[in-house]
Scaffold this motif. Structure first.
Motif, PDB file in Angstrom:
ATOM      1  N   SER A   1     -43.981 -61.917  56.169  1.00 14.95           N
ATOM      2  CA  SER A   1     -44.998 -62.964  56.200  1.00 14.95           C
ATOM      3  C   SER A   1     -46.123 -62.550  57.142  1.00 14.95           C
ATOM      4  CB  SER A   1     -44.387 -64.283  56.685  1.00 14.95           C
ATOM      5  OG  SER A   1     -45.407 -65.247  56.918  1.00 14.95           O
TER       6      SER A   1
ATOM      7  N   ARG B   1     -38.135 -60.513  53.746  1.00  9.87           N
ATOM      8  CA  ARG B   1     -39.310 -61.373  53.879  1.00  9.87           C
ATOM      9  C   ARG B   1     -40.326 -60.675  54.766  1.00  9.87           C
ATOM     10  NH1 ARG B   1     -40.878 -65.193  57.903  1.00  9.87           N
ATOM     11  NH2 ARG B   1     -42.119 -66.939  57.102  1.00  9.87           N
TER      12      ARG B   1
ATOM     13  N   ASP C   1     -48.716 -64.906  57.485  1.00 10.07           N
ATOM     14  CA  ASP C   1     -49.374 -66.198  57.698  1.00 10.07           C
ATOM     15  C   ASP C   1     -48.448 -67.108  58.501  1.00 10.07           C
ATOM     16  OD1 ASP C   1     -50.678 -68.592  57.655  1.00 10.07           O
ATOM     17  OD2 ASP C   1     -50.715 -68.808  55.471  1.00 10.07           O
TER      18      ASP C   1
ATOM     19  N   ALA D   1     -48.706 -70.047  59.418  1.00 12.54           N
ATOM     20  CA  ALA D   1     -48.655 -71.428  58.944  1.00 12.54           C
ATOM     21  C   ALA D   1     -47.508 -71.644  57.971  1.00 12.54           C
ATOM     22  CB  ALA D   1     -49.974 -71.808  58.282  1.00 12.54           C
ATOM     23  N   CYS D   2     -46.928 -70.559  57.473  1.00 15.94           N
ATOM     24  CA  CYS D   2     -45.832 -70.667  56.502  1.00 15.94           C
ATOM     25  C   CYS D   2     -44.471 -70.865  57.170  1.00 15.94           C
ATOM     26  CB  CYS D   2     -45.774 -69.403  55.642  1.00 15.94           C
ATOM     27  SG  CYS D   2     -47.215 -69.167  54.595  1.00 15.94           S
ATOM     28  N   SER D   3     -44.409 -70.819  58.496  1.00 11.85           N
ATOM     29  CA  SER D   3     -43.116 -70.816  59.189  1.00 11.85           C
ATOM     30  C   SER D   3     -43.053 -71.908  60.246  1.00 11.85           C
ATOM     31  CB  SER D   3     -42.902 -69.457  59.868  1.00 11.85           C
ATOM     32  OG  SER D   3     -43.010 -68.403  58.943  1.00 11.85           O
TER      33      SER D   3
END
Length: 266
Positions: free
Chosen positions: A123, A121, A125, A127-129
């Motif tokens: 990421s 993974r 962003d 806001a995705c976690s």
């Protein structure tokens, strides 16, 4: 690890070459934008277990670092391009301004999970976690992070506020209570560590926390001792624990953590 490290590094021998190469690649890619590379998690708390633990690393960069550099870094550190000798690498990159102030947000620039036993993974962003993982990790980093390159952890990672941190611990306990994707022994020992943190205000290695709860709470000793025994095995060799006992213990943990959070909020 390098001339820029702070003091002796009590790191397991088999991860030292890996971390040395990780630092070298990070320095090459980030250049003058790199502020610090820190070993955190079980490495920082002196509880790394081969076959069980991840390698946890926090990187701090200047706010001006381009997004293309972060993507190049994620590619350069991904397993098997850089073969990970642990269960996995969990690496988080923050900009210096965010890392240097207390926050209850995730706030990362890059969150990279990679390795032989860890689903890949990358990421960009936050806001995705869920934020709680990162709030707790920054608290551990501030307390115990080991500088592999650059400025020491306490100079670049601000501790979260007590309210934000206890809210994160509550969220962590809820996550582990549900059990999805977590080994039973790890769920129990995470609960032990959460309770001990609420009692002492400091993060303790999971096995040490388990031993402390065994001594203080004899009623839960059988399930915690079983978790300690299970934690000595690799992830592949992990065995289950009695589900009823695990649920009962984690319900007790939630009550203790909720009490601590309520006392701070009152």
């Amino acid at each position: 690890m390098s001339r820029d490290s702070e003091g002796p590094q009590p790191l397991p021998d088999h991860v030292r070459p890996y971390l040395r190469e990780l630092v070298a690649r990070t320095r090459r890619i980030c250049g003058a934008e790199l502020v610090s590379v820190l070993a955190v998690g079980s490495l920082a708390l002196r509880d790394y277990r081969p076959g069980r633990s991840d390698v946890d690393v926090t990187v701090v960069v200047e706010p001006s670092v381009p997004g293309a550099v972060l993507r190049e870094l994620a590619e350069a550190l991904a397993h098997p391009r850089l073969p990970c000798p642990a269960a996995g690498l969990e690496l988080v990159v923050y900009d210096r301004d965010f890392a240097g102030r207390a926050s209850g947000r995730a706030g990362y620039l890059l969150d990279l999970n990679t390795g032989p036993l860890l689903p890949g993974r990358a990421s960009f962003d936050p806001a995705c976690s869920p934020a709680f993982w990162y709030v707790i990790d920054r608290s551990v980093a501030h307390q115990a992070g080991l500088a592999l390159f650059g400025r020491p952890a306490r100079e670049v990672i601000a501790p979260p506020t007590a309210a934000d941190l206890l809210a994160a611990v509550q969220a962590s306990v809820r996550e582990h209570s549900e059990g999805e994707g977590h080994l039973a022994d790890n769920r129990v020992l995470n609960g032990c560590r959460s309770v001990l943190f609420c009692r002492t205000g400091r993060w303790t290695a999971k096995r040490a926390a388990g031993r402390a709860i065994c001594a203080a709470e004899p009623g839960f000793r059988p399930v915690v001792e079983a978790a300690l025994a299970g934690f000595e095995r690799s992830r592949a060799g992990a065995t289950g624990l009695p589900a009823t006992e695990v649920r009962s213990f984690l319900a007790w943990v939630r009550e203790r953590v909720d009490e601590a959070a309520g006392a701070v909020g009152s």
